[in-house]
Design a protein around this motif. Structure first.
Motif, PDB file in Angstrom:
ATOM      1  N   ARG A  26       5.981  28.758  38.230  1.00 18.42           N
ATOM      2  CA  ARG A  26       4.980  29.823  38.332  1.00 18.42           C
ATOM      3  C   ARG A  26       5.021  30.729  37.111  1.00 18.42           C
ATOM      4  O   ARG A  26       3.983  31.123  36.578  1.00 18.42           O
ATOM      5  CB  ARG A  26       5.219  30.647  39.590  1.00 18.42           C
ATOM      6  CG  ARG A  26       4.882  29.838  40.847  1.00 18.42           C
ATOM      7  CD  ARG A  26       4.724  30.734  42.042  1.00 18.42           C
ATOM      8  NE  ARG A  26       4.194  29.957  43.139  1.00 18.42           N
ATOM      9  CZ  ARG A  26       3.253  30.400  43.970  1.00 18.42           C
ATOM     10  NH1 ARG A  26       2.804  31.634  43.839  1.00 18.42           N
ATOM     11  NH2 ARG A  26       2.789  29.641  44.928  1.00 18.42           N
ATOM     12  N   HIS A  31       1.262  34.494  34.783  1.00 17.78           N
ATOM     13  CA  HIS A  31       1.979  35.739  34.984  1.00 17.78           C
ATOM     14  C   HIS A  31       1.087  36.637  35.837  1.00 17.78           C
ATOM     15  O   HIS A  31       0.018  37.044  35.406  1.00 17.78           O
ATOM     16  CB  HIS A  31       2.267  36.374  33.607  1.00 17.78           C
ATOM     17  CG  HIS A  31       3.069  37.637  33.676  1.00 17.78           C
ATOM     18  ND1 HIS A  31       3.299  38.428  32.580  1.00 17.78           N
ATOM     19  CD2 HIS A  31       3.691  38.246  34.706  1.00 17.78           C
ATOM     20  CE1 HIS A  31       4.027  39.485  32.927  1.00 17.78           C
ATOM     21  NE2 HIS A  31       4.275  39.394  34.206  1.00 17.78           N
ATOM     22  N   ASP A  32       1.523  36.921  37.053  1.00 13.55           N
ATOM     23  CA  ASP A  32       0.680  37.695  37.974  1.00 13.55           C
ATOM     24  C   ASP A  32       0.882  39.192  37.757  1.00 13.55           C
ATOM     25  O   ASP A  32       1.923  39.750  38.088  1.00 13.55           O
ATOM     26  CB  ASP A  32       1.019  37.317  39.425  1.00 13.55           C
ATOM     27  CG  ASP A  32      -0.013  37.879  40.398  1.00 13.55           C
ATOM     28  OD1 ASP A  32      -0.779  38.771  39.997  1.00 13.55           O
ATOM     29  OD2 ASP A  32      -0.059  37.414  41.547  1.00 13.55           O
ATOM     30  N   ARG A  37      -4.091  37.235  36.461  1.00 15.18           N
ATOM     31  CA  ARG A  37      -3.112  36.160  36.438  1.00 15.18           C
ATOM     32  C   ARG A  37      -3.195  35.515  35.057  1.00 15.18           C
ATOM     33  O   ARG A  37      -4.025  34.627  34.836  1.00 15.18           O
ATOM     34  CB  ARG A  37      -3.421  35.110  37.509  1.00 15.18           C
ATOM     35  CG  ARG A  37      -3.584  35.713  38.901  1.00 15.18           C
ATOM     36  CD  ARG A  37      -3.561  34.693  40.006  1.00 15.18           C
ATOM     37  NE  ARG A  37      -2.918  35.289  41.163  1.00 15.18           N
ATOM     38  CZ  ARG A  37      -2.257  34.623  42.104  1.00 15.18           C
ATOM     39  NH1 ARG A  37      -2.153  33.308  42.012  1.00 15.18           N
ATOM     40  NH2 ARG A  37      -1.707  35.255  43.106  1.00 15.18           N
TER      41      ARG A  37
ATOM     42  N   ILE B 149      -5.505  37.735  46.384  1.00 13.19           N
ATOM     43  CA  ILE B 149      -5.165  36.836  45.262  1.00 13.19           C
ATOM     44  C   ILE B 149      -6.206  37.105  44.181  1.00 13.19           C
ATOM     45  O   ILE B 149      -7.336  36.624  44.273  1.00 13.19           O
ATOM     46  CB  ILE B 149      -5.256  35.346  45.682  1.00 13.19           C
ATOM     47  CG1 ILE B 149      -4.378  35.058  46.896  1.00 13.19           C
ATOM     48  CG2 ILE B 149      -4.884  34.440  44.518  1.00 13.19           C
ATOM     49  CD1 ILE B 149      -4.555  33.646  47.459  1.00 13.19           C
ATOM     50  N   ALA B 152      -8.077  34.421  39.822  1.00 17.13           N
ATOM     51  CA  ALA B 152      -7.667  33.037  40.048  1.00 17.13           C
ATOM     52  C   ALA B 152      -8.854  32.097  39.928  1.00 17.13           C
ATOM     53  O   ALA B 152      -9.123  31.274  40.794  1.00 17.13           O
ATOM     54  CB  ALA B 152      -7.014  32.927  41.430  1.00 17.13           C
ATOM     55  N   ARG B 159      -3.852  28.425  39.091  1.00 13.06           N
ATOM     56  CA  ARG B 159      -3.696  29.795  39.584  1.00 13.06           C
ATOM     57  C   ARG B 159      -4.145  29.922  41.031  1.00 13.06           C
ATOM     58  O   ARG B 159      -3.616  30.742  41.785  1.00 13.06           O
ATOM     59  CB  ARG B 159      -4.486  30.770  38.697  1.00 13.06           C
ATOM     60  CG  ARG B 159      -3.923  30.832  37.275  1.00 13.06           C
ATOM     61  CD  ARG B 159      -4.699  31.809  36.427  1.00 13.06           C
ATOM     62  NE  ARG B 159      -6.113  31.416  36.367  1.00 13.06           N
ATOM     63  CZ  ARG B 159      -7.033  32.061  35.670  1.00 13.06           C
ATOM     64  NH1 ARG B 159      -6.701  33.143  34.966  1.00 13.06           N
ATOM     65  NH2 ARG B 159      -8.278  31.652  35.645  1.00 13.06           N
ATOM     66  N   GLU B 163      -1.637  29.025  45.402  1.00 15.25           N
ATOM     67  CA  GLU B 163      -1.710  29.843  46.608  1.00 15.25           C
ATOM     68  C   GLU B 163      -2.309  29.082  47.789  1.00 15.25           C
ATOM     69  O   GLU B 163      -2.736  29.700  48.778  1.00 15.25           O
ATOM     70  CB  GLU B 163      -2.539  31.116  46.336  1.00 15.25           C
ATOM     71  CG  GLU B 163      -2.120  31.905  45.124  1.00 15.25           C
ATOM     72  CD  GLU B 163      -0.746  32.541  45.274  1.00 15.25           C
ATOM     73  OE1 GLU B 163      -0.152  32.448  46.362  1.00 15.25           O
ATOM     74  OE2 GLU B 163      -0.253  33.116  44.285  1.00 15.25           O
TER      75      GLU B 163
END
Lengths: 247, 247, 247, 247, 247, 247, 247, 247
Positions: A26, A31-32, A37, B149, B152, B159, B163
């Motif tokens: 991840r 990189h969140d 992201r 989220i 993404a 990304r 999830e």
């Protein structure tokens, strides 16, 4: 995707347990930041680092993303960035440059060597220059040689015909035009190279913010031509780079 | 519609004469402020108090409506409210909160208990976050658990694929996207839950203020997906709450 | 409006009483067939007899109107007439001719002498020829010399540049094109004469039935150019005749 | 293209070597300022010097182009120029005049002699006057006599019918209208001269920035009428001049 | 709503129990055929029996609805009915008449007495007659006197000006036009009565199926004018009847 | 047109020579201010004095037109007038009133007596009130009684159903709505009077500036309804007055 | 995704080598027919077998896909299938049924048990029934109880208000309407359940093939409502099933 | 342009007089058939012989053009050709082949050697296959290796992800999709090669004949992607060939 593959191989070889691997993956992949992201896998996957679409982001968000990319040692290009937002960022990131006409901020650790083949960027009118420059700065960011021919619309054909030689030597041509958007058709009729047509929002009345130029380019009677979004100089420069660098 | 029914029964039973009943009913059903008819029957009828659409109303009108709702003991949510208009109202109504990114003002007498099932809110880019937040604040106002989220989009599939587990556990998913609006189609292909697609006005040129994302979502090849108006985070949050709270 | 003026003068001089005059005037000015009011004043007022728009009229209605015009000794042109409707009319009206490609029926008592100056009609592709022919038959009906240049689109510029001399000698140019509609812009950049641009419905997909060509022509960066409706070869031929015959 | 032909003849006669000729030709044909390629060949080719489209150009760019044209002794017309940009230019270029309502700057070395025939410019409402004035200033710049009839829309027919005589004497008519754009149809039904229809962006709601007036004019049931872009007073004035000056 | 009120009063007076009342009410108010809910309350509520929109219904569905209305003794009007579907219905329902040009089927038990005031119906071209006739048949079905003026478009103003007297005597005017849709504006400028504008789909190219005429009428510079849907002759006739019959 | 007829009769009787008559007629019919042709014949012809469309006119132009109307003793209504432009005019014209919400300036010499029948004006939301007020001020300017029902949209049907009695007593109803524009359909289903539907630009996203409400109203399944331009409260008020005052 | 997981676990446990696993997985996940990749994983992933979009596929392609699904023991639903294409397929696949009004072919091995909660499907007019039926057949295919209310448009409110009880008991409501598309707004104002709005292409003129109804529904002032594509009865039925079956 | 240059050189060297040279040049450059100007210079100029746009041309015109190309020894490709028109041509031109799904006729004297690098053509659904095939036949006509991946839309991501390896090895990718047009965005996010997006007219309702897919593709959040006209498989195949053959 070499780095990712190495991790996966390690899992397969029992050298890495899945939970640990997942965390590593991840971090490698993105990189969140909560609001964003950041895609660190993109260089591996697409051959170019993530670029930042500046419009609609706050300075705080831009700073976070730029820091994330910087920490991974990647070059940075922010497109559609107003002068107002660029100012604080240029100050905070040494080495960064704001290209005013193109509305682009770049930050490169080493200047790439320029290609031997070149991209020709033609535009129809002086008012189309900002979009042409967005394409030029983008193409040069990725290490391409560029030759511009600006203000060469079809109402005075000799202005573009005078450059037939240059057009024919280019490996790919970007043709930028607003209003009736006829330049790409004329150019595509003159050359053997792919032509990337960029409609601009230059015009008034029934130009409908560039929709007319866009539609005209999509209906071109010439072959070897494709189209990007209205005012999308970045997209044209990026695609031209891809084609110009085909080995 | 219990209160209303009681009055009607009283009329039927001869305990209330029609004229008096009418007056009572009108006061129960709505409050005529001249410029606005505040709908006090809505909680009974639709299961939720009236919410206030802030755009296009003056501060004076908003104050009147908020007072009318307050006097009936109802919780208040004002959507699409600029910071400028929110400022005086927050001062006048103790306990009210202005959520800046979401452009929502809320005033709740008691915090609702949160649901055990949750709503997942995914958005494609950082610039879509304000609309996603409008959905989140709305859903939480009605007592829903929410998992966000953000950023993404489909150009970096990993990304969102990272999830998949969260998406599959949600009882309902809200997918927010501008530009080409592809995220909801991809998400709906991954889950068994209903997906509420929210197009945003993020983009430029041929995004036509979000119309492109809207049209793309309406034409999704995935099943189990429906669409609300451009930038209508409130509507998505409200509908998701309805579905999430089905007993 | 000589005939009408004579009647009015007679009223003024007391030689004609108003009621009688009115009846005469109405007969001179138009002939009421119930479904149609044939405009017999048009030759005086506009310098050309009424022409009949064939689309949407039944053969019976067309026959009535043609008879009414014939009885007043006027030449007849029916535009947008299908072959199916033309057939019975050609049989009934001796001397009438149906021009299949142009979808026009004409009936002229004496062939007009042709002008010394000429109209040049250029079209971009073979599929545009029917519209160009509608313009040519119309212009010749009104006595104009015409020089056609067909299939000379901008994707092969040499095909139109080869005719620069002819284009420059024309008193007025009609430029017909579908798809991206770029030909009129290129032609207007080459000549000193007025250019009448005619978009056609030739194309597919984003040509939207000729709307793209129409919009492109309206946004031409060249000067001295104006536009008529999609596929309106008649309108272009009529207007070109007006300009070509200016004394 | 006399000057150009002379050079070419010299090459043919061996009096000039190709390389030298090319350099001369390029200077004659256009002047490359980097951002703009000023078209010095246009007077020869199109019978009128290049005009400058002011919108979207910076004051610096405008100054460069004006200097280039001045040095070649050509008259200058800058259209769609805001007052703000006009101010410094008027100061720097002695003899230049800014026409505020028409948003045009002109600079003429000698006033042209006016034509004997005239152009009639009618407009439907007071709010259409700026576009009508853009046409008038343009036509007068090229030496045409002009007669204006302003605020004569079809809802009060007597206002335009009162001027039937003037309309019929004009060699060409410009009819300017916003909203439903009906004036050109009515005018074209009254005269024998070509009518140039100019839609304006005057209106609100379903006028869609002038698109309604534009579409109405393109669908006119009257003959002898053609259309230019929304608010394109310059284009109408230029074309009318071409027609009015036909010898 | 007399019948309904009687039932309700009976409930109030205890002469009818609610369940029985409900059944009666439902039968009075509408007749549920499964595919259709025939509205038998409409005559009471809107002053006119339900009319049947013929388009998209099968002959079987139409027969069912007509039977339901017949059994309640109501007059019948079916609009937008093709000749093919009309044929069997005319045979089955004695006394019914199919109006071919108007595409309407009517069945009236007694001819209504005609009004003293009248509706004037003007149309611009011969091709607009079917829509004008749909308005005429509708208005006459409801007992109105009608005076038609057909083929009186603005390109030959004398054809409509000749009828100024009739137009001014009408209590309400219906103005029908396709193409540029200018007739209603001109008519509304001449009269004191309300003008109902009906755009038609007559035209080609940029008429976009009547959208141009529709937009033009909505933007009319004349006052006292309102608009119905494209080709909606029925709606215009119905509304005109409402206005003409105001006591 | 009594005054005009008197002049014409005088010419016929030889009491006035044509040239003198023409001058008199022109003065009666309109007053040419250069930028505007004030229509003084309108009261005779249309039953109401000219109203001034304020948008796009300068204060100087408005003053000229108001003076011209004043000198002929006519009442004045200026629509779509910003507060900024209204301020100086209110000061200069004693007795004039600026209605801020409606954006209308009125100047009446004597208050008209109000009608016994009334116009009902319903609007769907608080944000639609300005358009409803434009209709109300207009209707009252022409002497009509008006009953407003504001904020009664279809999402809470009881708010409009509560006023069924008032709606049914009105001689004509104006129904104002933005967003989905459903109110006029619901209202027209409840009443026997004509309904004038006014779409507003209230909404966001796919409301497209009111186009959605406009289209919905044009497609109403209810009869007896017609539509005016988006935000055209004036037009609705004027037309409603015409209908309400039918004797 | 149980089957897939089993395979993957086997790889991890060394019981299956990757190459063999891949082949197995691909066969499980989809079946590549060349022209089509039948998605056999969909039941696991989305909770429902793949459905076949019949439009634009040949009978040969449909047969191949149906065979592929049959061999995997999955139920089959083909939507948007013309009667002509259905005929041979019904013959070849025993047990399959063609629902003519809904244009759906189904083939189910065992009838599913019906849900206790139900879906209410309301439509505005008789012409909307085919789309409502497409939703009904779809919902029943997935085992839902359905209650239809057909022809209950807003112009006769009592027809829908009479069913308020049924509407309020439904777990989810599908509201189908063409023309102005107002029914979903009215229904959503009456209930606590989610409302799925389905615009239809029923209408003419400015209904623009259903675009007007679509836009109206997207702009609904009611909450708890979302929208699917024009005429997409299948999508609505599928989504309603998802919501109705939430445990 | 070798042949042309030879002629010009001969003129310069005095070996050919200008008049004779002109005739030769014109024949080399194009062949004027009256209705068509066949472009024989195109191979020299653009690197590929002229292709024939079959739509809108008669069989007679197609035969003439094919004969003209044949006589110059050029290979022939006719696009958008109906089966009906293809039949007689295939009979008359030995060696010609009609590709039914792709609607293309080809006639090649020698099969070109295939490239080592390849073009990958992915399409989203079975209904998109005809457009994908048009691209494939075109690309193969010009000697390219092609690998197709058909029916791999984003609602079942595994169908496209299963082919990631093939996609990444391609030198250029063509991604074909109708409906929401999301496939190109997803593909461009996976590869380093240029992606040519082709929208198709597959869909219904709000797909508006492919406009939705077109707009979605133009607004792609992925880089390296450009777009051609709706259903323009030929254009995509031609451009892909240009890029694939870059040396």
């Amino acid at each position: 995707m070499s780095t990712v593959n190495t991790i996966l191989q390690a899992v397969k070889d029992g050298q890495l347990d899945p939970a640990a691997a997942e965390e590593q993956l991840r971090g490698k992949l993105f990189h969140d930041l909560g609001h964003s992201r950041v895609d660190h896998d993109r260089l591996d996957r697409n051959g170019a680092a993530e670029v930042i679409f500046g419009q609609g982001k706050t300075v705080d968000q831009l700073r976070d993303i730029m820091n994330s990319l910087s920490q991974h040692g990647q070059d940075i290009l922010v497109s559609r960035l107003t002068e107002e937002k660029a100012e604080p960022l240029v100050k905070e990131f040494p080495g960064s440059v704001y290209h005013e006409t193109a509305r682009i901020l770049t930050l490169q650790h080493t200047k790439p060597e320029l290609t031997k083949t070149f991209i020709c960027i033609a535009c129809a009118g002086t008012s189309d220059v900002p979009v042409a420059e967005e394409a030029r700065i983008t193409a040069e960011f990725y290490g391409n040689s560029v030759k511009p021919i600006y203000d060469a619309g079809v109402a005075g054909l000799h202005r573009i015909l005078a450059e037939t030689e240059v057009l024919r030597q280019a490996r790919v041509v970007i043709a930028v035009a607003g209003m009736e958007g006829a330049l790409p058709s004329v150019v595509a009729g003159l050359v053997k190279a792919p032509v990337i047509a960029v409609p601009t929002s230059v015009g008034y009345g029934a130009s409908f913010g560039g929709a007319t130029a866009l539609l005209a380019m999509l209906n071109s009677c010439a072959s070897g031509l494709s189209v990007v979004n209205i005012d999308n100089g970045f997209g044209a420069g990026y695609l031209a780079s891809m084609i110009n660098k085909i080995a």
